[in-house]
Structure formats: C-alpha cells, structure tokens
Design a protein around this motif. Structure first.
Motif, mmCIF file in Angstrom:
data_model
loop_
_atom_site.group_PDB
_atom_site.id
_atom_site.type_symbol
_atom_site.label_atom_id
_atom_site.label_comp_id
_atom_site.label_asym_id
_atom_site.label_seq_id
_atom_site.Cartn_x
_atom_site.Cartn_y
_atom_site.Cartn_z
ATOM 1 N N GLU A 4 37.880 27.566 69.436
ATOM 2 C CA GLU A 4 36.838 28.162 68.612
ATOM 3 C C GLU A 4 37.482 28.992 67.503
ATOM 4 O OE1 GLU A 4 32.926 31.060 69.111
ATOM 5 O OE2 GLU A 4 34.472 31.084 70.666
ATOM 6 N N VAL A 5 36.951 28.864 66.291
ATOM 7 C CA VAL A 5 37.394 29.665 65.155
ATOM 8 C C VAL A 5 36.266 30.633 64.823
ATOM 9 C CG1 VAL A 5 38.123 29.659 62.738
ATOM 10 C CG2 VAL A 5 38.860 27.825 64.274
ATOM 11 N N ILE A 6 36.595 31.939 64.809
ATOM 12 C CA ILE A 6 35.603 33.000 64.633
ATOM 13 C C ILE A 6 35.915 33.786 63.363
ATOM 14 C CG2 ILE A 6 34.632 35.113 65.626
ATOM 15 C CD1 ILE A 6 35.629 34.048 68.394
ATOM 16 N N LEU A 7 34.899 33.977 62.547
ATOM 17 C CA LEU A 7 34.980 34.912 61.433
ATOM 18 C C LEU A 7 34.207 36.148 61.866
ATOM 19 C CD1 LEU A 7 35.676 35.728 58.514
ATOM 20 C CD2 LEU A 7 33.490 34.697 57.832
ATOM 21 N N TYR A 8 34.895 37.265 62.056
ATOM 22 C CA TYR A 8 34.288 38.535 62.456
ATOM 23 C C TYR A 8 34.629 39.500 61.350
ATOM 24 C CZ TYR A 8 33.656 42.818 65.292
ATOM 25 O OH TYR A 8 33.268 44.052 65.767
ATOM 26 N N ILE A 9 33.602 39.904 60.565
ATOM 27 C CA ILE A 9 33.885 40.677 59.360
ATOM 28 C C ILE A 9 32.680 41.532 59.003
ATOM 29 C CG2 ILE A 9 33.076 38.898 57.739
ATOM 30 C CD1 ILE A 9 35.717 39.542 56.124
ATOM 31 N N ALA A 10 32.950 42.599 58.271
ATOM 32 C CA ALA A 10 31.881 43.484 57.799
ATOM 33 C C ALA A 10 31.755 43.343 56.285
ATOM 34 C CB ALA A 10 32.193 44.936 58.158
ATOM 35 N N ALA A 11 30.518 43.496 55.806
ATOM 36 C CA ALA A 11 30.252 43.418 54.376
ATOM 37 C C ALA A 11 29.124 44.370 54.022
ATOM 38 C CB ALA A 11 29.880 41.987 53.974
ATOM 39 N N SER A 12 29.068 44.732 52.753
ATOM 40 C CA SER A 12 27.968 45.552 52.253
ATOM 41 C C SER A 12 26.694 44.711 52.229
ATOM 42 C CB SER A 12 28.294 46.055 50.847
ATOM 43 O OG SER A 12 28.391 44.957 49.946
ATOM 44 N N VAL A 13 25.573 45.367 52.030
ATOM 45 C CA VAL A 13 24.294 44.662 51.948
ATOM 46 C C VAL A 13 24.339 43.594 50.847
ATOM 47 C CG1 VAL A 13 21.838 44.941 51.371
ATOM 48 C CG2 VAL A 13 22.953 46.582 52.886
ATOM 49 N N ASP A 14 25.043 43.869 49.759
ATOM 50 C CA ASP A 14 25.114 42.911 48.660
ATOM 51 C C ASP A 14 26.315 41.966 48.762
ATOM 52 O OD1 ASP A 14 26.645 45.202 48.099
ATOM 53 O OD2 ASP A 14 26.179 45.221 45.966
ATOM 54 N N GLY A 15 26.930 41.876 49.933
ATOM 55 C CA GLY A 15 27.904 40.828 50.207
ATOM 56 C C GLY A 15 29.335 41.076 49.797
ATOM 57 N N TYR A 16 29.746 42.340 49.692
ATOM 58 C CA TYR A 16 31.125 42.651 49.347
ATOM 59 C C TYR A 16 31.895 43.127 50.579
ATOM 60 C CZ TYR A 16 29.530 42.384 44.542
ATOM 61 O OH TYR A 16 29.001 41.944 43.357
ATOM 62 N N ILE A 17 33.156 42.681 50.701
ATOM 63 C CA ILE A 17 33.995 43.094 51.827
ATOM 64 C C ILE A 17 34.949 44.213 51.449
ATOM 65 C CG2 ILE A 17 33.835 40.929 53.089
ATOM 66 C CD1 ILE A 17 36.598 40.179 51.917
ATOM 67 N N ALA A 18 35.043 44.491 50.151
ATOM 68 C CA ALA A 18 35.899 45.574 49.669
ATOM 69 C C ALA A 18 35.435 45.982 48.283
ATOM 70 C CB ALA A 18 37.363 45.134 49.618
ATOM 71 N N GLU A 19 35.844 47.183 47.911
ATOM 72 C CA GLU A 19 35.557 47.648 46.560
ATOM 73 C C GLU A 19 36.489 46.935 45.585
ATOM 74 O OE1 GLU A 19 34.877 51.968 46.463
ATOM 75 O OE2 GLU A 19 34.653 51.838 48.644
ATOM 76 N N THR A 20 36.255 47.065 44.309
ATOM 77 C CA THR A 20 37.025 46.353 43.282
ATOM 78 C C THR A 20 38.524 46.581 43.426
ATOM 79 O OG1 THR A 20 35.144 46.558 41.796
ATOM 80 C CG2 THR A 20 37.229 45.955 40.796
ATOM 81 N N ASP A 21 38.922 47.785 43.823
ATOM 82 C CA ASP A 21 40.346 48.104 43.976
ATOM 83 C C ASP A 21 40.902 47.692 45.337
ATOM 84 O OD1 ASP A 21 39.239 49.978 45.699
ATOM 85 O OD2 ASP A 21 40.075 51.723 44.671
ATOM 86 N N GLY A 22 40.072 47.018 46.143
ATOM 87 C CA GLY A 22 40.514 46.574 47.462
ATOM 88 C C GLY A 22 40.243 47.564 48.569
ATOM 89 N N SER A 23 39.787 48.759 48.231
ATOM 90 C CA SER A 23 39.547 49.773 49.252
ATOM 91 C C SER A 23 38.337 49.399 50.111
ATOM 92 C CB SER A 23 39.378 51.144 48.595
ATOM 93 O OG SER A 23 38.104 51.660 48.779
ATOM 94 N N ILE A 24 38.379 49.822 51.363
ATOM 95 C CA ILE A 24 37.279 49.545 52.288
ATOM 96 C C ILE A 24 36.663 50.844 52.804
ATOM 97 C CG2 ILE A 24 38.035 47.233 52.964
ATOM 98 C CD1 ILE A 24 39.353 48.524 55.433
ATOM 99 N N ASP A 25 36.772 51.886 52.011
ATOM 100 C CA ASP A 25 36.221 53.184 52.394
ATOM 101 C C ASP A 25 34.723 53.118 52.673
ATOM 102 O OD1 ASP A 25 38.759 54.207 52.041
ATOM 103 O OD2 ASP A 25 38.335 55.036 50.056
ATOM 104 N N PHE A 26 34.019 52.207 52.007
ATOM 105 C CA PHE A 26 32.574 52.090 52.187
ATOM 106 C C PHE A 26 32.179 51.725 53.616
ATOM 107 C CE2 PHE A 26 33.449 47.625 51.852
ATOM 108 C CZ PHE A 26 32.421 46.999 52.529
ATOM 109 N N LEU A 27 33.113 51.191 54.381
ATOM 110 C CA LEU A 27 32.792 50.770 55.750
ATOM 111 C C LEU A 27 32.304 51.927 56.612
ATOM 112 C CD1 LEU A 27 35.649 48.218 56.519
ATOM 113 C CD2 LEU A 27 33.266 47.740 55.934
#
Length: 177
Positions: A4-27
């Motif tokens: 089985e291959v699993i994608l387990y990931i978090a994203a913002s409501v509008d579908g972003y996994i990171a901010e423009t600079d790559g930061s994930i502080d929004f998590l």
C-alpha cells in the motif's frame, strides 16, 4: 501482493502545504490540542518505508527534528538530483517517483509513506500509484504558497472512506477507486 502507498499530509483550506518561502509555520494555526490524536502513530505502525524529496528531507533534518532523524526505524528513500552518501537506512536516488514507487510496491514489506511536495506527489497521483490519501485540513487560508497538487493529467476519482474532526482539524481518508 502489492504494498500500500499512503499519502499522509496536511494542507491549508485553500490547498497549500507550505508558505511561499517553504515554511510550514501555519500548521500550528487554529489547532486546539484538546483531544488525543493517534493518526500519526497509527500510520507509523503500518509503514516500513518513507519516500520524500530532498527539500522535505532537508526540512526534517535541519528544522523539524535536527537532534534525531524521526524515521530511523523505516527505510528512507530521498529523491534528489544531488545525492549524498547512502547509509543503512537512508538511500539517495535520482529515480523518478513513479519508477521508484513501482519498484518498491513489488518488493516485500509493509506500507510506503509518501512525504513531501507536489513534484513527488503529482506524478504518483497521475499514475494512480497512491492507494490511500489521508489529508488533514488545517483551518487556515494562506492565499498563496506551495500547492499540494501541481497540474497533472486527471481526473483521478477517489472514494471517501472516512471524515472526522479532531483538534479543529478535518481528517479525510480517500482510497483509489
């Protein structure tokens, strides 16, 4: 039997996994840690292999967990055009994501966790190689950033298996039809 291959990931409501600079502080935004969440532990019990891109790997070892690599128990494959020296449990490869996952699916082992950015995810989605999608929606709208899904030739139709809310986050599990 295919792994089985699993994608387990978090994203913002509008579908972003990171901010423009790559930061994930929004998590951390909007999260209320009042309920025990065991989804990550359940994932870790199912997998023995982690596949990620070099940017994600560097973020893990330099920012998120610089003291100890969190996937020491799993075999890690780092997709990169700038490989380092392999170790017993960390393999650097310049294989295309589809080629690597196809090879790993046919090997003996437990589930495979795909971690990381859209350049790894999009080709696997398009090739229909991700069996289970576990998407956590963070209650934040970023407006811009690094998208979860780059453009690809679709559609890929999924089946909703489970949806629940915990700690003000929405967890949705989909499977490939």
């Amino acid at each position: 039997m295919s792994r089985e291959v699993i994608l387990y990931i978090a994203a913002s409501v509008d579908g972003y996994i990171a901010e423009t600079d790559g930061s994930i502080d929004f998590l951390g935004g909007g999260i209320e840690l009042v309920e025990e969440d065991t989804s990550y532990q359940m994932l870790m019990e199912k997998i023995d292999t982690v596949v990620m891109g070099r940017t994600t790997y560097d973020q893990v070892v330099n920012e998120l967990s610089p003291e100890q690599y969190p996937y020491e128990e799993q075999m890690s494959y780092i997709i990169t055009s700038h490989p380092d020296e392999n170790s017993e449990k960390v393999i650097y490869t310049n294989q295309e994501p589809v080629e690597l996952i196809q090879k790993l699916k046919e090997e003996d082992g437990e589930a495979i966790w795909v971690v990381g950015g859209a350049s790894i995810i999009a080709p696997l989605v398009e090739a229909k190689l991700i069996d289970t999608y576990i998407l956590t929606t963070i209650p934040t709208i970023l407006g811009k950033g690094i998208r979860l899904f780059n453009e690809f030739n679709g559609p890929v139709n999924l089946k909703v298996e489970e949806v629940y809310v915990k700690n003000n986050m929405v967890y949705t599990t989909y499977t490939n039809k």
